[in-house]
Design an enzyme around this catalytic site. Structure first.
Site, PDB file in Angstrom:
ATOM      1  N   ASP A 113       4.373 -27.124  64.829  1.00  0.00           N
ATOM      2  CA  ASP A 113       5.478 -26.312  65.332  1.00  0.00           C
ATOM      3  C   ASP A 113       5.149 -25.543  66.599  1.00  0.00           C
ATOM      4  O   ASP A 113       5.812 -24.542  66.909  1.00  0.00           O
ATOM      5  CB  ASP A 113       5.941 -25.339  64.241  1.00  0.00           C
ATOM      6  CG  ASP A 113       6.819 -26.022  63.203  1.00  0.00           C
ATOM      7  OD1 ASP A 113       7.653 -26.855  63.597  1.00  0.00           O
ATOM      8  OD2 ASP A 113       6.662 -25.737  62.002  1.00  0.00           O
ATOM      9  N   ASP A 172      12.414 -32.304  61.935  1.00  0.00           N
ATOM     10  CA  ASP A 172      12.264 -31.090  62.743  1.00  0.00           C
ATOM     11  C   ASP A 172      11.292 -31.290  63.905  1.00  0.00           C
ATOM     12  O   ASP A 172      11.413 -30.647  64.956  1.00  0.00           O
ATOM     13  CB  ASP A 172      11.735 -29.926  61.897  1.00  0.00           C
ATOM     14  CG  ASP A 172      12.330 -29.820  60.516  1.00  0.00           C
ATOM     15  OD1 ASP A 172      12.579 -30.856  59.885  1.00  0.00           O
ATOM     16  OD2 ASP A 172      12.516 -28.692  60.032  1.00  0.00           O
TER      17      ASP A 172
END
Length: 393
Positions: A113, A172
């Site tokens: 991330d 994601d």
């Protein structure tokens, strides 16, 4: 008679267009001024060494995170959009204070991330200030993210291996490719963009169903690249269309077209947009339920965070398509922005713990962050406002 009417019609059309643009200017200005005031409240309830996460109105409780949390970049990123559109130096100074505690994550190789964490924050900071320190952080972050690339798949591993999942890749992760592509095109290693393209290609091949809805998680054998299983962590079930996951895919492939001009990515984004906009379970206000296949429709919680991501993505997608498609995507984004700006979804001044938007869902299956404000809902809402102002006004 027809000739006389024609100039009148042109004047009427011009007037309507002008008034619509003026209304949007006022709306966008109002939202940024509101955000500026709200985030001064949020700042007061966020310890100096932490980042805001959410707020529970029932208990009047703020929840914060350390900088390891995947959302740690959204607060400074939002502040930077607020500064850019209001010129209030409070927002810039507060953003820079938080960047100082976030900077150490640029070496973090234990998360996929880093795009969320470091590009929404340091990427915007460098774009606005041109501070070379911020560019160095982006370079280091991109290098750290590249270490999670698994060539046998080939894709970037999302979560670390566990008893349940050997080498999971989640939809994601498309969002984190922006960090790699941007750095590759601004002095970083060209290998970073190649990794991003390989990841996007693998995800396109293995994550999507025939209707262009996306699975949440694909688990791979890291030695052979074989698919072990397709499951969900945050959706209603393994075969459902988790709404924020669909928005991540829409945004991710639109962004990949920006960097590569590969029409395969543009077509993928358009297919995902079609799935979303023609879905019979998409509410009329275009603020989706947390999952398009949630079991208790129409009483399921809405997800303002998915809507924010969609609005921002539609606005960019409108930059790359023909006039007819552009009008449709921009109109849909405009509708979402207006609805998110309404009392139904936007907080009143001083309420909602200082956050901007209400009614987002983090992970309903985990009973985590259900019907609460979230930093990434605010961030992509502000990004959508900024994009509309810069591109369509």
């Amino acid at each position: 008679m027809i000739r006389k009417r024609f100039p009148i019609l042109l004047i009427l059309l011009f007037t309507v267009g002008f008034l619509n643009a003026q209304n949007m200017r006022k709306l966008i200005k109002k939202q940024f001024e509101f955000a500026d005031k709200q985030y001064k409240i949020l700042q007061q309830h966020t310890p100096e060494n932490r980042m805001p996460k959410t707020y529970y109105a029932k208990d009047n409780k703020w929840e914060t995170s350390d900088t390891h949390w995947w959302c740690s970049g959204f607060y400074p990123g939002s502040l930077l959009y607020i500064y850019e559109n209001t010129k209030d130096t409070f927002a810039l100074n507060e953003a820079e204070r938080r960047l100082k505690i976030l900077q150490k994550e640029d070496h973090n190789t234990h998360t996929h991330d880093l795009g969320f964490m470091m590009f929404t924050s340091f990427g915007n900071a460098y774009r606005i200030t041109h501070n070379p320190l911020y560019k160095a952080v982006i370079d280091t972050s991109a290098a750290a993210l590249s270490t999670r690339f698994r060539p046998k798949i080939p894709a970037i591993q999302s979560w670390d291996s566990s008893k349940k999942l050997r080498c999971p890749v989640i939809i994601d992760n498309m969002m984190n490719l922006e960090l790699l592509c941007w750095d590759a095109q601004h002095g970083g290693s060209k290998r970073f963009q190649k990794i991003a393209e390989l990841h996007a290609n693998t995800t396109m091949k293995n994550h999507f169903r025939k209707d262009y809805s996306s699975f949440h998680v694909v688990d791979y054998n890291p030695e052979t690249g074989a698919i072990i299983k397709r499951v969900t962590a945050q959706g209603a079930n393994d075969s459902s269309a988790w709404s924020r996951g669909q928005a991540w895919g829409l945004y991710g492939y639109t962004m990949m077209y920006r960097f590569t001009k590969d029409t395969a990515y543009l077509n993928q984004a358009k297919h995902i947009a079609h799935f979303i906009l023609t879905n019979p379970n998409l509410p009329k206000d275009l603020i989706p339920y947390w999952d398009y296949n949630a079991p208790n429709l129409p009483d399921a919680p809405r997800d303002a965070s998915a809507a924010s991501v969609m609005a921002s993505a539609f606005l960019e997608l409108g930059q790359y398509v023909d006039e007819k498609e552009r009008k449709q995507y921009v109109a849909d984004a405009k509708k979402i922005i207006r609805n998110l700006s309404s009392p139904e979804y936007r907080a009143k001044l001083g309420e909602n713990g200082g956050f901007i938007l209400k009614h987002s869902v983090g992970s309903l299956p985990a009973h985590s962050e259900v019907d609460v404000p979230l930093t990434y809902a605010d961030y992509y809402f502000l990004e959508a406002l900024h994009r509309y102002k810069e591109w369509y006004l």
